[in-house]
Design an enzyme around this catalytic site. Structure first.
Site, short mmCIF file in Angstrom:
data_model
loop_
_atom_site.label_atom_id
_atom_site.label_comp_id
_atom_site.label_asym_id
_atom_site.label_seq_id
_atom_site.Cartn_x
_atom_site.Cartn_y
_atom_site.Cartn_z
N CYS A 232 -8.23 6.31 10.67
CA CYS A 232 -8.56 5.04 10.00
C CYS A 232 -7.49 3.99 10.27
O CYS A 232 -7.15 3.19 9.40
CB CYS A 232 -8.75 5.24 8.50
N ASP B 236 0.86 -1.18 0.00
CA ASP B 236 0.00 0.00 0.00
C ASP B 236 0.90 1.23 0.00
O ASP B 236 1.51 1.57 1.01
CB ASP B 236 -0.90 -0.03 1.24
#
Length: 404
Positions: A362, A198
């Site tokens: 998050c 990511d």
């Protein structure tokens, strides 16, 4: 050396005033601001070549198609992918991760294992949880230490022939930790596992070389690298992209359709169903051109200077604790002040024109690890200045006095 004032002049929003104060934008980890060349490119697309792509024989469709594919080539060269068709346009990092996780439904079986790290954003946790629920595979977590660094010895112990894919971020959005992904990729491949990186938080600060890294997948978002929202990239090795089934069905991703059977288009179209974010794809190339003109080595050096300066200044504040003190770290500082909720500080300094992020970012498992509700996160970009940091530190001190 960067001419920071010249760079700042490229960003119209930096001259805005918030509550009658000059805007100080330290929420770059959430999204970057856009230079005028990107804003102009968005308008230019709609004013001059707006048309659907890969479908029409008319002039505008050909112009739009050419611009879209030129941008794909720019991104291929930027990340050093071997082929243009290994670059898939998505709506963002989350879409890209979900596309891979969905594809692995056809790969995994009961007893297989998926590894993620304790540093992940929710978008690199939840899709893998959903995959494991569908397939009966097991999700395992690579732990971290107090500094916010992955425990590589534990990672090696978790790896086995049962491991089918590892998903890890290049840089933590919550702590700024730069993970040793080159080593992690090598270790994953030793047991025959694929690995997805990511790169959402990494691509604003560095230029990934996917062939040198030898990662199987690398994903990132356009809006964090001075491009538009709603566009992102899934890089995948050709062999893997050929092996995985499409994520969505519809127009563009087909070769033939009948009511008896559908065959899929070749890469990259197999993963690009429907009308894409054409403007976003084209303008992402413009944003990458802009950043490469400044130079990622220059960006990294200057942002590190801002990180060191801000860290020293913030640590002068009594009762302030920084979370994430890894040796290798990007320009992100997450902190709290004893006895004060991060939301309260964020609210006060907002009234002084300063934009930071408060909350769990998050990345709730990280906050659970430190047993805190969240942090104040200041994330710096190459268009920020030490003078802004001084004002920010002063504002934090003022908020501390008001709330103590």
């Amino acid at each position: 050396m960067l001419d920071i004032q010249k760079i700042r002049a490229d960003f119209p929003i930096l001259s805005e005033r918030i509550y009658e104060k000059p805007l100080i934008y330290f929420d770059n980890g959430a999204t970057s601001q856009k230079p005028k060349v990107v804003i102009d490119a968005i308008a230019n697309y709609y004013q001059t070549i707006n048309a659907n792509i890969h479908r029409g024989v008319h002039y505008l469709s050909q112009m739009a198609t050419d611009a879209y594919e030129v941008s794909r080539g720019k991104i291929q060269r930027h990340i050093n992918a071997q082929f243009p068709h290994e670059v898939i346009f998505t709506s963002g990092t989350t879409h890209a991760i979900n596309a891979v996780a969905n594809g692995f439904t056809s790969v995994l079986k009961v007893g297989d294992e998926v590894l993620v790290s304790a540093l992940e954003h929710h978008s690199n946790i939840v899709p893998w949880q959903m995959l494991c629920e569908r397939t009966g595979a097991t999700l395992k977590v690579i732990p971290i230490n107090e500094e916010g660094e992955l425990l590589l010895d534990q990672y090696e112990k978790l790896l086995s022939i049962k491991t089918k894919i590892v998903a890890v971020n290049h840089i933590s959005n919550a702590l700024g930790t730069i993970n040793p992904i080159k080593i992690m990729i090598e270790k994953a491949h030793q047991v025959g596992a694929a690995i997805l990186i990511d790169g959402a938080q990494a691509t604003p600060h560095l230029k990934p070389d996917v062939q040198a890294l030898d990662c199987d997948f690398y994903v990132f978002s356009g809006h964090k690298i001075c491009g538009p929202t709603g566009i992102g990239i899934l890089y995948g090795k050709e062999d893997w992209l050929q092996k995985l089934p499409p994520y969505q069905g519809g127009g563009e991703m087909i070769a033939t359709v009948s009511f008896e059977k559908t065959t899929y288009a070749d890469l990259p179209h197999k993963f690009e169903a429907g009308t894409p974010n054409i403007e976003g794809g084209i303008v992402l190339g413009t944003a990458i051109d802009y950043l490469n003109e400044i130079g990622f080595d220059n960006i990294a050096a200057y942002e590190h200077e801002l990180l060191v300066y801000a860290t020293e200044k913030l640590l002068e504040i009594e009762g302030l604790k920084i979370y994430g003190t890894a040796k290798e770290k990007a320009s992100v500082i997450s902190f709290n002040i004893d006895g004060i909720h991060p939301y309260d500080i964020g609210t006060i300094i907002d009234k002084l024109g300063i934009a930071v992020r408060t909350g769990h970012h998050c990345a709730q498992p990280i906050m659970d690890f430190y047993q805190i509700p969240g942090t104040i996160r200041a994330s710096f970009a190459f268009y920020n200045t030490k003078e802004e940091i001084d004002i920010f530190v002063g504002a934090v001190k003022k908020a501390q006095m008001m709330l103590s």
